[in-house]
Design a protein around this motif. Structure first.
Motif, PDB file in Angstrom:
ATOM      1  N   CYS B 163      34.161  80.940  22.989  1.00 27.44           N
ATOM      2  CA  CYS B 163      35.693  81.347  21.996  1.00 27.44           C
ATOM      3  C   CYS B 163      34.643  81.476  20.242  1.00 27.44           C
ATOM      4  CB  CYS B 163      35.795  79.816  21.994  1.00 27.44           C
ATOM      5  SG  CYS B 163      37.431  79.808  20.631  1.00 27.44           S
ATOM      6  N   PHE B 205      40.815  76.773  24.658  1.00 29.17           N
ATOM      7  CA  PHE B 205      40.432  77.352  23.122  1.00 29.17           C
ATOM      8  C   PHE B 205      41.089  79.133  23.168  1.00 29.17           C
ATOM      9  CE2 PHE B 205      36.615  74.824  23.582  1.00 29.17           C
ATOM     10  CZ  PHE B 205      36.698  73.319  22.900  1.00 29.17           C
ATOM     11  N   SER B 206      41.217  79.306  24.372  1.00 31.82           N
ATOM     12  CA  SER B 206      41.953  80.581  24.046  1.00 31.82           C
ATOM     13  C   SER B 206      42.789  80.852  23.933  1.00 31.82           C
ATOM     14  CB  SER B 206      42.210  81.299  25.966  1.00 31.82           C
ATOM     15  OG  SER B 206      43.275  80.537  26.735  1.00 31.82           O
ATOM     16  N   LEU B 209      41.788  81.640  20.226  1.00 30.82           N
ATOM     17  CA  LEU B 209      41.096  82.725  19.591  1.00 30.82           C
ATOM     18  C   LEU B 209      41.961  83.772  19.969  1.00 30.82           C
ATOM     19  CD1 LEU B 209      38.484  84.451  19.971  1.00 30.82           C
ATOM     20  CD2 LEU B 209      39.073  84.226  22.456  1.00 30.82           C
ATOM     21  N   THR B 233      39.333  73.197  16.335  1.00 32.08           N
ATOM     22  CA  THR B 233      38.514  72.936  17.687  1.00 32.08           C
ATOM     23  C   THR B 233      37.063  71.690  17.074  1.00 32.08           C
ATOM     24  OG1 THR B 233      36.456  74.828  16.911  1.00 32.08           O
ATOM     25  CG2 THR B 233      38.622  74.921  17.764  1.00 32.08           C
TER      26      THR B 233
END
Lengths: 208, 331
Positions: B163, B205-206, B209, B233
């Protein structure tokens, strides 16, 4: 002044036993986390307290056993609710006889389906978050829950339980099949779509 | 017993030599070389070529630094998985060649378990930790339960390091981007709201991101974006680790993986541990990142427990799961 006994200190909240008017109640207080900045901490505490309260109230309407909510304080992150006297499924699961274990698993599945029929996602379905009392399984801790109608989210919701059974009750990891059996029976939409999704999620998991 | 371990799962190729003296883990040498792509992400074949070119020299260097002779090596250990096929095969081929030519036994070990065991091996007080393993590809919360190292939580999409690297590439940083993002984040002070996505003890996490990239396109201050990415995060990682500690009733936490070098992540996990009266451990930096020493140490633990592997059966396994290993060397 009312007495308070801390029943459990979890990762994000403290659960204390106290009195509220004439009732014996549980207070869930989300603790401030000093490791994260205040912006994030405040946002998480207030949105989670609010979201959890709403979900619990809604689950109750759908016939799933959950604690009755008496009071909510968003700013301090406190939910005051009914005290359910019973046993955590986590503590008894490995010691049940086969028939009881199958029965419990099916009931768990039926209850999850009732939640999912109304797009209620629990978000943390583990055996620590279910209490057996009066032959009914009570669901607690909707702190990571949400309202969501996607098959994906329902799949992830069940996948959390699958992993919890795998890791905490590894001898009985096959019993997840009985959860699915109960789930299939109760779910209004095609349960196979959700089950297929669980398989997808397992495959998608890194290095599985 | 002296073991030479070869690590090669992704970017890094490493050769480490460990001596096991009265159950103590002594690192004699730990040489690491990292493949850095000129642009884009890791190319498995290019990484494997890089490893093949440098491996022979690394073995020699490791032997020299350790000050031992080849004939003093009792065991050859290698990273059997998980990882990128070409990289794994390069390390495994070297291990087989060494094993056959030195006539010494070979051992294949699980890379993720090695990250945990090196912590237990080199940090005296660290006995039964929950490991937060954060690297480019892997993000897992691992703890020992019922005979295995079980994954209590992990990423549902990309690893935290990945990420950070993806965001870093977007803004023109070079691999590895984590340390550069950390520098930028130190100068950030304005928190920009980002998705905080955890499901039970799993994490994703996408979405974060994408949201971070959008802030970048809207010309938000880069330092603030980096600060917000780290705060969000790492807070989520710390939270799932704490959940796993509460769930498993453990009072030790161990960091591992490349991202464990990040000071902010260390501080957060340390603070969390302090607040719950738990102990916090982090191995030295060269034992946190992918390295041969940890592979050697796990090889010793397994070999001493009676586990044997024939060269002809020393296949690599790209999808070698943490919980596939029977941890017979622990009670």
């Amino acid at each position: 002044m009312t007495e308070k006994t801390i029943l459990y200190r979890g990762a994000e909240a403290e659960i204390c036993l106290t009195n509220y008017m004439k009732y014996k109640v549980v207070q869930k207080r989300r603790v401030q986390k000093t490791y994260r900045i205040k912006d994030i901490d405040d946002r998480l505490i207030s949105t989670r307290t609010k979201g959890e309260t709403k979900l619990i109230a809604e689950a109750r309407k759908q016939g799933v056993s959950v604690p009755i909510i008496y009071d909510v304080d968003l700013k301090s992150g406190i939910i005051t609710m009914e005290y359910i006297e019973g046993k955590r499924i986590k503590d008894i699961f490995n010691y049940l006889n086969k028939k009881e274990r199958i029965d419990i698993c099916k009931k768990i599945g039926v209850n999850i389906a009732k939640l999912h029929n109304n797009d209620i996602i629990h978000g943390d379905i583990t055996t620590s978050n279910m209490i057996l009392a009066n032959d009914r399984i009570h669901f607690i801790d909707f702190g990571l829950g949400e309202k969501n109608n996607e098959i994906e989210t329902k799949g992830v919701d069940l996948h959390v339980l699958m992993e919890a059974i795998d890791s905490t009750h590894s001898k009985y990891s096959d019993y997840f099949d009985y959860v699915i059996e109960g789930y299939k029976k109760e779910l209004k939409e095609n349960a196979n779509l959700v089950i297929q999704k669980i398989e997808d999620i397992v495959k998608r998991g890194r290095y599985r | 017993m002296i073991c030479l371990g070869i690590e090669g799962t992704a970017h890094s190729i490493g050769v480490g030599i460990i001596e096991n003296n009265r159950r103590k883990c002594i690192v004699l040498s730990n040489i690491i070389k990292i493949y850095r792509p000129k642009q884009g992400g890791i190319h498995p074949r290019e990484a494997a070529n890089h490893h093949a070119i440098h491996l022979a020299d690394l073995i020699k260097e490791s032997i020299n630094v350790a000050g031992v002779d080849f004939n003093k090596i009792d065991l050859i250990s290698f990273s059997q998985g998980p990882g990128l096929g070409p990289c794994l095969r390069t390390a495994a081929t070297a291990a087989r060649a060494l094993s056959l030519s030195l006539k010494k036994p070979i051992m294949g070990v699980n890379h993720c378990v090695a990250h945990l065991e090196i912590g237990r091996g080199t940090l005296d007080e660290c006995k039964d930790p929950v490991l937060l393993y954060t690297s480019g590809a892997n993000t897992q919360v691992i703890a020992f339960a019922e005979g295995k190292y079980r994954v209590f939580g992990e990423t549902l999409d990309i690893g935290i390091g990945n990420c950070l690297d993806k965001f870093g590439r977007k803004i023109g940083l070079e691999f590895p981007c984590g340390p550069k993002i950390e520098k930028l984040a130190e100068k950030g002070n304005q928190y920009l709201e980002l998705p905080y996505s955890i499901k039970g003890m799993d994490i994703a996490f996408s979405g974060l991101l994408t949201a971070s990239e959008q802030y970048y396109q809207k010309n938000k201050r880069l330092e603030d974006i980096c600060f917000s990415i780290q705060e969000t995060t790492f807070a989520a990682l710390t939270e799932i680790t704490e959940r796993a500690m509460a769930h498993t009733d453990k009072d030790e936490v161990l960091l591992g993986g490349g991202v464990a070098s990040n000071k902010r992540l260390r501080d957060m996990v340390h603070k969390m541990a302090e607040d719950r009266g738990a102990r916090f451990f982090v191995p030295s930096k060269d034992l946190c990142i992918d390295n041969g020493a940890m592979i050697a140490w796990l090889g010793i633990l397994m070999y001493n427990n009676g586990i044997r592997l024939k060269v002809e059966e020393s296949y690599i396994d790209q999808r070698f799961r943490t919980d596939m290993v029977d941890v017979s060397w622990r009670d």
